[in-house]
Each structure stands twice: as structure tokens, then as C-alpha cells.
Scaffold this motif. Structure first.
Motif, short mmCIF file in Angstrom:
data_model
loop_
_atom_site.label_atom_id
_atom_site.label_comp_id
_atom_site.label_asym_id
_atom_site.label_seq_id
_atom_site.Cartn_x
_atom_site.Cartn_y
_atom_site.Cartn_z
N ALA A 58 0.84 -1.20 0.00
CA ALA A 58 0.00 0.00 0.00
C ALA A 58 0.89 1.26 0.00
N GLN A 59 1.98 1.20 0.78
CA GLN A 59 2.91 2.34 0.81
C GLN A 59 3.50 2.58 -0.58
N LEU A 60 3.90 1.45 -1.22
CA LEU A 60 4.46 1.55 -2.57
C LEU A 60 3.45 2.20 -3.51
N VAL A 61 2.20 1.71 -3.40
CA VAL A 61 1.15 2.24 -4.27
C VAL A 61 0.99 3.74 -4.02
N THR A 62 0.92 4.10 -2.74
CA THR A 62 0.78 5.52 -2.39
C THR A 62 1.94 6.31 -2.98
N ALA B 291 1.88 9.14 -5.74
CA ALA B 291 2.37 10.48 -5.42
C ALA B 291 3.41 10.91 -6.46
N VAL B 292 4.32 9.97 -6.82
CA VAL B 292 5.36 10.30 -7.80
C VAL B 292 4.71 10.64 -9.15
N ARG C 143 10.59 8.81 -0.98
CA ARG C 143 11.18 7.48 -0.73
C ARG C 143 10.19 6.67 0.10
N VAL C 144 10.24 5.35 -0.11
CA VAL C 144 9.35 4.47 0.65
C VAL C 144 10.14 3.86 1.79
N VAL D 259 11.04 -2.57 -2.29
CA VAL D 259 11.09 -1.18 -1.82
C VAL D 259 12.47 -0.59 -2.13
N ASP D 260 13.54 -1.38 -1.85
CA ASP D 260 14.90 -0.90 -2.14
C ASP D 260 15.04 -0.55 -3.61
N ARG D 261 14.61 -1.52 -4.47
CA ARG D 261 14.73 -1.30 -5.92
C ARG D 261 13.94 -0.05 -6.34
N PHE D 262 12.74 0.05 -5.74
CA PHE D 262 11.87 1.18 -6.07
C PHE D 262 12.58 2.49 -5.70
N ASN D 263 13.18 2.49 -4.49
CA ASN D 263 13.88 3.70 -4.06
C ASN D 263 15.08 3.98 -4.96
N GLU D 264 15.83 2.90 -5.29
CA GLU D 264 16.97 3.08 -6.19
C GLU D 264 16.50 3.66 -7.52
#
Lengths: 623, 194
Positions: free
Chosen positions: A196-200, A204-205, A214-215, A227-232
Motif C-alpha cells: 500500500a505504501q508503494l502504491v501511495t 504520489a510520484v 522514498r518508501v 522497496v529498495d529497488r523502487f527507491n533506487e
């Protein structure tokens, strides 16, 4: 049916993950429990039936044992009392003891039961009647049967156990479902929350294009690495975004700069008297200044549509187009003369040039060209050429016509000298000597003048001429002078050149002749050398003669220019002028490097045909 | 017995008086004869049951091995004095084997001391049971009739209760004689004395 299933699966697919987890857990739980319950039930039904059989068989054994004494001593009461203890077994329907003579001896009937024991022993041992099972046991006394026990029991216990199991399974299912629901609330925190955080975050992005988001990483599992990959990924995008913005800014700045440069260039171009044009690297003209449109009377667009063809004189078109295409293909400067039509229909000569503008890597960016009206100049050139032609014609015919009377002078002064030598006094002989000498010199002068005029004459198509062969011929004609002076002539290998053979011979003749003539006391040493300079052959004729004072090194090529007036060095003063005329006729150059007493080296260049600027007597004349 | 209920005959009397008076006479005669026949029958039936009981007693009793002279010696049931069984006892023991020993019946005359007997039956006709019992050695199961037999030192005594043959037991006496009576035997006894 299958559609419905697909639909329900599709509906499941669209559920939130937390709900999916819950449903998955519940379904798995239910299936597992149901399967194990079914397994247990089936196993138990089979096992329990066996167990019941064994149990009742054992019970029958015990009852039979306990019934031996009552039966042996004919005590049905005691037997009945013994049997009455079977009340403790609610599923035992009846117990009947028969004597050896098959008559009923004692019986027990379950209180709720209405049926009775048969008064006579029934046949067959074990049978199921109306869901009940009967087992028969002989009652033995010291190895002899003294009676028979028949136990009858119902199988309701199995059904009861099934109900018990079912209730247990349902209870466990209910309890575990409640626990699963409670757990799923926790699982939501573990699995669904990060998602859900990722989706949010992604929303938002996407909405704000804010790549600094960042998540928070909650777990170190796949979701954590997601999450790491997403942040990267976000940081990569962030840095790319930064770069892109910077690049865009730079590009805008550069575009602004380029626009400024272009404006400046256009301003310059508009203010120039020449016709200025630019073309892209394919050679398509994309700009013409006002001078162009003013001259042609066509707007830029119209001219562009018309192209060169409509503006250029048809006689000049093909050559100009070929040259333009050659330049576009090779990047070499464009240079052409052609007539362009003015708005009033008059063609005027123009000199058009274009240069390729290149970037730092040498790639052509564009062509910048100009066309200059050289019509007046061209007309004057023509006039000049005509005048020059006339003059040359005159010089030629004059010298040609002068040959005859001069030869007459020479012939007849010799006849006078031979026949009337004795008649003449000393003054007469001296004067005759002057006359003869003058006639001879006049003859030489006329010959040289003829040679000079011929040097500019246009010859037919040029073939390759072997310079070594021409040099050999020249040396042969100079053999007498070489022998007299004890000269040593050496040569390096010489190339084939595209010039008139007679012209090359004149060059060698004059230069080597000079080297032989202006010698010191030492025997002359003459060396001929040729080297390829890329666009031209450069010939060098080096000697060890008296040399030339550098201040005269330009003058010596003029007609009738002579440095040495004394009799020691005879000559008409036309030799080097002929050489210059020949060399310039082929677009080459002639010069000398020397110092007094150090010998001299005469150089001349003969450009390769491809690099030969179209140079005729006209060019020379125009200089 | 139940069939001579006068209430059941009374409707018939109302049909014809004569028939009724004859019937009563005939019925009385038949009933008298029937009683006699039944008494004899019951007598023989009682001893058939007792013979069977006597045999069965041996199956609920343990003798010490020492009571047999050798492995081939018969298992003897001795009837002292008058034999009330007739042929019933002989019939019932035919082919019976106790602990590997063949069963045999000995009839002992009054006054003779029973020997090599495993079971001694003293009928109710013998008045001096106590003396006979006193002469017996250990390892002999003593069976008699009547309420007083146990008091006289017997082990098992047949009694009639509600016209059914039953028995009383004194296991202590048996125990003193080296015999062990099965608890199952005791469970069907009318009374167990000590």
C-alpha cells in the motif's frame, strides 16, 4: 459454469491483496481441515467398525464366560443379573442367552427397545438387521458348548462419532477462521502495508513528479528488496531528471545563443552587397539574403522552388551543378562562375563561392556561400583579352613578318662580306661587321619573341608526358654546350606530367641553358629533381653557377630583363619570361632561391590536372 | 391347576346343569391322576438336574494333583448308600473327562468307607452323613442334600427353592479339604456359608 468461474476468479484478481490473503488463508484452511476431517472420518469409520466388532466380540466373550455357571446350574436369574450390567453400554440393543437345546435362557433388552429376544435360537451367527449388528458366541464349559450368547448392537455410535467429528471440525474451522481473520489484520501490516505504501508512493510520484519521495523499508524480504529497488529507481530517475533539466536549460541557452548567432549572421548577410546564401549539409539552399531576391525579383520561396536552373544561364548550368554536387559530396570549397538572370531578364556574370562550416569533429554543419556580381570585371577582362590577343597576334605576325627581311639582311650582308670584302675599306668592313652582328642578334630576338608568344598559345588536349624523356631530348639538343663546359648533369627519377611536350622542353632548355651559361670557373654541376607536393609536381633545377643576388630574384622573370650586360653572358633576356609564361599557363609558379657565388636553384610547379585552376592566357593577361 | 379356575366354568354351567355336574366329577378325576403322574415325573427330573449339577460341580472345582494315584486313575464320583439318580448319573458322565481323567461312578454301600473318591454324594436318605463325612480324607468334594448337610461338615448341598434345584456352598470346608471352588460357582449358589 466455466464462465462463472472465470468471472469469480477475475473478481478475486481485482481484490485488494489483504483481502486476497485472507481469502487464500481461509480457503486453504477450510480445504485442509475438510480434507483431514474427511480422511479421519473415512479411516475412523473403517477402523471403528472393526474396533466395535472387536469390542463387542470381547464383551461377548466376557458375558459368555460369566454365563457358564448360571447356565451350568440353570440359574437364569443370576444370568439376567449378569446381563443387566450391560446397561452401561447404551448401544447394545439386546443380549440373549440360549441353552444348548436352543431355548431362550436369559436375556437383556435395552430399556428403550421394544423388541424381544427370539424364544428359540435363530440360525446363522452374525447378521445386520435394520442397521444393527448381531454377533453370536457359544458358551463353553470345559470344551463343550452349553449354550449360545447373541449380542446385538446398533451402529449409531459411528454416526455419533461422525457428528462429533463434524462438530469438532466446524469448531476448529470457526476458531481458526477467527484466528485467521485476526492474523490477516497483522499480515496486512506485514505484506499489504508495504505494498500500500508503494502504491501511495508511486501515485504520489506520478501525480506530483516529485522524485525525492522514498518508501520506508519495513521488512528484508522480497517486498523489502522491492522497496529498495523502487527507491533506487526513484533516485536514478531523480538524477536523470536533474540531468534532463540541466540539459534542457543548457539546450535552451544554446538555442538562444544559436538564435542570436543566426540573427547576427542574417543581419550581416542582409547588410552585405553580395548575394549570400546558406545550404544544409545536403546542399539544399535554406537561406538567401535580400540582395538575392532584389536581384532576381523572386521571393526566397519562389527562388527556392525555381532552384538554380531558372536563374542560371543554360550554358553555365551543367558545370555549376556538377561542381556544387562535387563540393557537397567531398566537402571541398565550391567555386564557380556563371551568368545569373536579373529581374529585367539580363544575365550578369557572377562569381559564386561556398565553404562548408564544420563542427569540432569536422562534420559539415552547413554551407555558407556568396555570389558576387563580376559582370563589369568580366567585361573588362574580355576587353583586355581581346586587346592582348590582338597584341599577341600583332607580335606574332610582326616577328614572323620581320623574319624574312632580317634573314635577307643576314644573307646579303654575308654575300657582301664574301664577295666585296676586298672592295671595302677598313671602315666599310667594320660597319659590315656591325650590320652582320646586328642582323644575327635581331634574328635571335625575333625567334625568342616567337617562342614567347607561342608559350601562351592554347594547345590541343593534353596527354601524359614523360618528363624524363623530355629532359633527355633537351640534354641531347644541349649536348654541344655541355661538352664545351664539361658540365655534369644528374637527375632523379622524373614523373609523367600533363603539359605540352614543347612547353616542358622550353622549360628545361631555358633553365639548363642558363645554368650552363652563368657558370663559374668550375665545370657546372646541374641536378634535376621532382617531388610531389600533393596538388602539384615541384621541379627543381639546381646548379653551382654564379648565383643571383636575392634583390633581383623577382626581376629576372621579366621580358628583356638582363642582369649581365657584358658580352660574357649573351642572350635576349626572354628565356625566363618564357618559362614563367609556360608555368603560369598551367596554373603553376616559378621562383628562384640563390645567393651570389652559391649557385642557384630554380623551382617550378606543375599542378595536377584536377587542381589546375582554369588558367589561360586571359588570367595571365589579367594580372 | 390354572385351568380348574371355577370362575371359568361357571358360564358352561348356565348352559345345562347336568353337563356341569358331570364335568366337575370328570375334571376332579383327571386332575387327581395328573397330580400323581407329575409327582413321579418331578422326582426323576429333579435327580436328572442334580446329576448334571454334580457333574458341573467338578468343572468349577480344582483338585490338588496328589488326589490321583496315577495319571490313568479314573476321576471317581462316589454315591454313598441309596442311589437316587438311577441311570441319570451314568448317562450324564458318559464320555466326560476331567483334567485328563476318565469319569467313573462308584456306588458305596452304607457303612463302607469311601476310598479313591474325588466326589462323594450323600443322599438325603442317609441319616448319618456327619459320620460318613468325618471318615473322609482331604481332596474329596462332598455333596449332599438338605439344609443341614453343610452343618454336618458338607461342602455343597442341594436345596429346592421355588421348585427349582439350587445349592448352598461352604467354601471354607472345601478349602480345608484342599479344594478350591470357583467364584463363578459361588455366584450361582443360593447361599454361601463360612
Amino acid at each position: 459454469m466455466s464462465n462463472e468461474r472465470k468471472l469469480s476468479f477475475g473478481a478475486f484478481r481485482d481484490l485488494p491483496i489483504a483481502r486476497k490473503l485472507l481469502i487464500t488463508i481461509l480457503v486453504t484452511l477450510t480445504v485442509a481441515l475438510m480434507l483431514s476431517a474427511a480422511g479421519i472420518l473415512i479411516a475412523d469409520s473403517v477402523l471403528f467398525k472393526g474396533y466395535l466388532q472387536l469390542d463387542y466380540s470381547t464383551l461377548g466373550q466376557i458375558v459368555a464366560e460369566n454365563s457358564t455357571a448360571p447356565l451350568a446350574f440353570n440359574d437364569p436369574k443370576t444370568a439376567a443379573e449378569t446381563l443387566a450390567a450391560l446397561r452401561a453400554r447404551p448401544h447394545l440393543v439386546s443380549a440373549c442367552i440360549y441353552r444348548a437345546d436352543a431355548n431362550l435362557f436369559a436375556s437383556y433388552i435395552r430399556p428403550t427397545e421394544s423388541s424381544r429376544c427370539a424364544s428359540v435360537l435363530p440360525h446363522s451367527g452374525e447378521e445386520i438387521a435394520g442397521g444393527d449388528v448381531s454377533i453370536s458366541r457359544p458358551i463353553m464349559l470345559t470344551g463343550r458348548p452349553i449354550g449360545t450368547l447373541i449380542l446385538r448392537y446398533d451402529l449409531n455410535e459411528i454416526a455419533e462419532r461422525r457428528i462429533l467429528y463434524g462438530a469438532t471440525v466446524l469448531g476448529v474451522l470457526l476458531a481458526s477462521s477467527i484466528i485467521a481473520v485476526l492474523l490477516s489484520a497483522r499480515l496486512r501490516g506485514i505484506i499489504a502495508m508495504p505494498i500500500a505504501q508503494l502504491v501511495t508512493a508511486t501515485t504520489a510520484v506520478a501525480d506530483t513528479a516529485d522524485y525525492t519521495i522514498r518508501v520506508e523499508k519495513i521488512s528484508a524480504d522480497e517486498l523489502g528488496s522491492l522497496v529498495d529497488r523502487f527507491n533506487e529507481m526513484l533516485s536514478v530517475i531523480q538524477s536523470r531528471d536533474d540531468h534532463l533539466r540541466t540539459a534542457l536549460r543548457d539546450r535552451e541557452a544554446a538555442l538562444g545563443e544559436a538564435e542570436k548567432v543566426r540573427e547576427r549572421f542574417h543581419f550581416m548577410a542582409e547588410s552585405m552587397p553580395q548575394k549570400i546564401f546558406t545550404a544544409d549539409r545536403q546542399g539544399k539552399v535554406d537561406y538567401r539574403n535580400r540582395q538575392w531576391t532584389d536581384f532576381s525579383g523572386f521571393s526566397f520561396e519562389t527562388v527556392d522552388d525555381l532552384g538554380w536552373a531558372q536563374l542560371m544561364h543554360s550554358d553555365d548550368l551543367e558545370e555549376s551543378v556538377l561542381k556544387w554536387e562535387h563540393s557537397i559530396a567531398t566537402g571541398q570549397p565550391f567555386h564557380a562562375q556563371h551568368r545569373l538572370r536579373r529581374a529585367d531578364g539580363v544575365y550578369r556574370w557572377h562569381l559564386s563561392r561556398a565553404l562548408a562550416m564544420r563542427d569540432a569533429n569536422g562534420n559539415i554543419l552547413m554551407w555558407i556561400g556568396s555570389s558576387t556580381d563580376i559582370h563589369e570585371q568580366k567585361e573588362k577582362e574580355d576587353e583586355l583579352r581581346r586587346a592582348n590577343d590582338d597584341l599577341q597576334q600583332f607580335a606574332y605576325s610582326a616577328s614572323h613578318d620581320l623574319q624574312e627581311p632580317i634573314r635577307n639582311v643576314a644573307v646579303y650582308s654575308e654575300i657582301i662580306a664574301r664577295r666585296y670584302y676586298n672592295v671595302l675599306d677598313s671602315d666599310g668592313r667594320k660597319f659590315l661587321g656591325f650590320l652582320t652582328e646586328g642582323g644575327r642578334r635581331l634574328g635571335t630576338l625575333i625567334d625568342d619573341l616567337l617562342a614567347y608568344t607561342r608559350a601562351g598559345a592554347v594547345e590541343g588536349p593534353l596527354g601524359a608526358v614523360n618528363a624524363a624523356a623530355v629532359l633527355e631530348q633537351t640534354l641531347a639538343s644541349l649536348a654541344e654546350a655541355i661538352r664545351e663546359s664539361n658540365a655534369i648533369v644528374t637527375t632523379d627519377p622524373l614523373p609523367d606530367v600533363y603539359v605540352g611536350e614543347a612547353h616542358l622542353q622550353q622549360l628545361f632548355q631555358n633553365l639548363i641553358g642558363n645554368a650552363l651559361k652563368y657558370r663559374t670557373e668550375d665545370p657546372p654541376r646541374i641536378h634535376i629533381h621532382a617531388s610531389n607536393q600533393g596538388t602539384a609536381w615541384r621541379f627543381a633545377v639546381r646548379d653551382n653557377g654564379i648565383g643571383i643576388d636575392p634583390q633581383y630574384k623577382e626581376n629576372i622573370f621579366g621580358v628583356f630583363k638582363r642582369l649581365h650586360r657584358d658580352q660574357k653572358y649573351g642572350g635576349t633576356g626572354i628565356g625566363l619570361a618564357i618559362c614563367q609564361r609556360v608555368v603560369e599557363r598551367y596554373g603553376g609558379r616559378i621562383w628562384v632561391e640563390s645567393a651570389p657565388g652559391k649557385g642557384a636553384t630554380f623551382y617550378f610547379t606543375l599542378p595536377h590536372p584536377a587542381h589546375r585552376v582554369r588558367s589561360t592566357a586571359t588570367d595571365t593577361a589579367a594580372r | 391347576m390354572d385351568s380348574v379356575n371355577p370362575l371359568r366354568t361357571s358360564p358352561r354351567i348356565s348352559w345345562t346343569r347336568r353337563a356341569r355336574s358331570y364335568s366337575i366329577v370328570v375334571l376332579l378325576c383327571i386332575t387327581g391322576l395328573f397330580y400323581q403322574a407329575i409327582a413321579a415325573e418331578e422326582q426323576s427330573l429333579e435327580y436328572q438336574v442334580k446329576a448334571a449339577f454334580l457333574l458341573n460341580f467338578t468343572k468349577f472345582t480344582e483338585w490338588p494333583r496328589s488326589v490321583f494315584a496315577d495319571a490313568n486313575a479314573p476321576f471317581s464320583i462316589c454315591v454313598v448308600g441309596v442311589d437316587p439318580f438311577g441311570s441319570a448319573l451314568d448317562q450324564i458322565i458318559r464320555g466326560e473327562v476331567i483334567g485328563g481323567h476318565r469319569l467313573a461312578i462308584q456306588r458305596i454301600k452304607r457303612g463302607t468307607r469311601p476310598q479313591t473318591c474325588q466326589v462323594v454324594f450323600i443322599g438325603k436318605t442317609e441319616k448319618d452323613a456327619g459320620r460318613i463325612l468325618a471318615d473322609l480324607g482331604p481332596g474329596v468334594l462332598t455333596v449332599g442334600e438338605g439344609d443341614s448337610f453343610l452343618q454336618e461338615g458338607g461342602m455343597i448341598s442341594f436345596v429346592i427353592e421355588n421348585r427349582r434345584t439350587r445349592f448352598d456352598v461352604n467354601p471354607t470346608t472345601a478349602e480345608n479339604a484342599g479344594l478350591k471352588l470357583s467364584s463363578r460357582l459361588l455366584s450361582v449358589a443360593r447361599t454361601v456359608k463360612h
